[in-house]
Motif scaffolding. Structure first.
Motif, PDB file in Angstrom:
ATOM      1  N   ASP A 103      49.822  37.984  39.029  1.00 16.70           N
ATOM      2  CA  ASP A 103      48.933  37.481  40.073  1.00 16.70           C
ATOM      3  C   ASP A 103      49.554  37.640  41.452  1.00 16.70           C
ATOM      4  N   ALA A 104      48.923  37.079  42.460  1.00 18.14           N
ATOM      5  CA  ALA A 104      49.356  37.244  43.851  1.00 18.14           C
ATOM      6  C   ALA A 104      50.714  36.616  44.117  1.00 18.14           C
ATOM      7  N   ASP A 105      51.140  35.673  43.277  1.00 18.89           N
ATOM      8  CA  ASP A 105      52.438  35.022  43.449  1.00 18.89           C
ATOM      9  C   ASP A 105      53.515  35.641  42.571  1.00 18.89           C
ATOM     10  N   GLY A 106      53.199  36.742  41.926  1.00 19.36           N
ATOM     11  CA  GLY A 106      54.175  37.406  41.066  1.00 19.36           C
ATOM     12  C   GLY A 106      54.340  36.751  39.704  1.00 19.36           C
ATOM     13  N   VAL A 107      53.417  35.869  39.344  1.00 20.64           N
ATOM     14  CA  VAL A 107      53.469  35.167  38.061  1.00 20.64           C
ATOM     15  C   VAL A 107      52.557  35.870  37.055  1.00 20.64           C
ATOM     16  N   GLN A 108      52.988  35.898  35.809  1.00 19.92           N
ATOM     17  CA  GLN A 108      52.173  36.523  34.770  1.00 19.92           C
ATOM     18  C   GLN A 108      50.822  35.814  34.671  1.00 19.92           C
ATOM     19  N   ALA A 109      49.768  36.595  34.652  1.00 19.51           N
ATOM     20  CA  ALA A 109      48.412  36.050  34.653  1.00 19.51           C
ATOM     21  C   ALA A 109      47.724  36.297  33.316  1.00 19.51           C
ATOM     22  N   ASP A 110      46.790  35.421  33.023  1.00 22.73           N
ATOM     23  CA  ASP A 110      45.948  35.582  31.835  1.00 22.73           C
ATOM     24  C   ASP A 110      44.630  36.214  32.261  1.00 22.73           C
ATOM     25  N   VAL A 111      44.309  37.340  31.645  1.00 25.13           N
ATOM     26  CA  VAL A 111      43.068  38.050  31.945  1.00 25.13           C
ATOM     27  C   VAL A 111      42.293  38.222  30.650  1.00 25.13           C
ATOM     28  N   VAL A 161      44.325  37.476  40.742  1.00 26.31           N
ATOM     29  CA  VAL A 161      44.843  38.835  40.632  1.00 26.31           C
ATOM     30  C   VAL A 161      44.080  39.681  41.649  1.00 26.31           C
ATOM     31  N   PRO A 162      44.709  40.078  42.766  1.00 34.54           N
ATOM     32  CA  PRO A 162      43.991  40.758  43.849  1.00 34.54           C
ATOM     33  C   PRO A 162      43.178  41.964  43.395  1.00 34.54           C
ATOM     34  N   GLN A 163      43.701  42.734  42.433  1.00 35.37           N
ATOM     35  CA  GLN A 163      42.981  43.936  41.990  1.00 35.37           C
ATOM     36  C   GLN A 163      41.721  43.623  41.183  1.00 35.37           C
ATOM     37  N   LEU A 164      41.590  42.335  40.778  1.00 35.78           N
ATOM     38  CA  LEU A 164      40.450  41.959  39.935  1.00 35.78           C
ATOM     39  C   LEU A 164      39.622  40.850  40.573  1.00 35.78           C
ATOM     40  N   GLU A 165      39.573  40.836  41.875  1.00 30.18           N
ATOM     41  CA  GLU A 165      38.821  39.818  42.585  1.00 30.18           C
ATOM     42  C   GLU A 165      37.706  40.450  43.409  1.00 30.18           C
ATOM     43  N   GLY A 166      36.622  39.704  43.574  1.00 31.81           N
ATOM     44  CA  GLY A 166      35.528  40.122  44.442  1.00 31.81           C
ATOM     45  C   GLY A 166      34.931  41.457  44.074  1.00 31.81           C
ATOM     46  N   GLU A 167      34.771  42.318  45.076  1.00 33.88           N
ATOM     47  CA  GLU A 167      34.133  43.613  44.873  1.00 33.88           C
ATOM     48  C   GLU A 167      34.972  44.563  44.022  1.00 33.88           C
ATOM     49  N   TYR A 168      36.258  44.276  43.880  1.00 35.67           N
ATOM     50  CA  TYR A 168      37.102  45.156  43.062  1.00 35.67           C
ATOM     51  C   TYR A 168      36.660  45.143  41.592  1.00 35.67           C
TER      52      TYR A 168
END
Length: 253
Positions: A103-111, A161-168
């Motif tokens: 994610d944006a803070d460098g922490v492993q994210a759940d997708v 996760v910036p790459q998976l937000e909004g219009e992305y």
């Protein structure tokens, strides 16, 4: 005096109460009614849809008017959802070298990845009273023409996760839509006492959809061409009939 007696007798009898019988009801007569049905189907994808999704659930609702000849027409909508997506390499540009989302803070994210979609259509059909408790129940033939829309839903839970937000997200969701047709063959039951009303049937859906996104980020190209999407499954539902109940009491005039 004698000539007046028959006339007086007839006049007297005309004022006596006479029984009149109510018309037949759902138990013995084909009647007009309105029905609202909530249903569930477990569906197996076919065609191009099977290359993208696994089996899914479908929750639907319809409303139709049935005339005295057991023909009906109405409208139906449904929401389809599943948790199996088989699109190969969908998020390969988002994961790191260790196969993790960050994610944006460098922490492993759940997708999480899901299937989502909906249908809307007009329906027509007929109930053939060869089986059931009354002439309003029987074999159900239902045809539908309408619109199917489906996509991949990417959900990032509590992480950003910036790459998976909004219009992305539009670059990954594979949104597609187009005209569809459906056929259901089954059984419709309208109980004599209104308490037990249900339907069950085997349903087939075929659709010709078009990709609606201009560009897919993972493949770095646009998806073009017509998709041949299909769904088959067993649908069960609970019906609420609305009709005027015949009065079986005697009326005196």
């Amino acid at each position: 005096m004698r000539t007046t007696r028959p006339f007086l007798s007839t006049l007297f009898l005309s004022y006596l109460p006479h029984p009149s019988f109510a018309q037949g009801d759902i138990r013995d007569t084909t009647i007009a009614l309105t029905s609202v049905t909530a249903s569930y189907a477990y569906q197996i994808p076919g065609g191009d849809m099977a290359l993208r999704f696994g089996n899914n659930s479908n929750i639907g609702i319809n409303a139709f008017y049935k005339n005295k000849r057991n023909y009906f027409f109405g409208a139906e909508g449904s929401f389809l959802f599943g948790n199996k997506v088989v699109e190969s390499g969908l998020l390969r540009n988002v994961i790191n070298s260790e196969g993790q989302f960050v994610d944006a803070d460098g922490v492993q994210a759940d997708v999480l990845i899901y299937e989502r979609g909906w249908t809307a259509m007009g329906i027509v059909g007929k109930i053939i009273p060869v089986v059931g408790p009354n002439p309003n129940s029987g074999i159900l033939l239902k045809f539908g023409i309408g619109y199917l829309r489906h996509k991949i839903r990417v959900q990032t839970q509590k992480n950003v996760v910036p790459q998976l937000e909004g219009e992305y997200l539009e670059g990954y969701d594979r949104l597609a839509a187009g005209p569809m047709g459906s056929l259901l063959v089954g059984y419709q039951h309208f109980g004599n006492r209104r308490f037990v009303n249900f339907m069950i049937g085997f349903e087939v859906i075929a659709a010709f959809t078009q990709p609606l996104r201009a560009f897919n980020f993972d493949t770095e190209q646009a998806e073009t061409g017509t998709r041949n999407d299909g769904l088959t499954g067993l649908r069960v539902g609970w019906s609420l009939p609305i009709y005027k109940r015949s009065d079986d009491r005697y009326h005196y005039y």
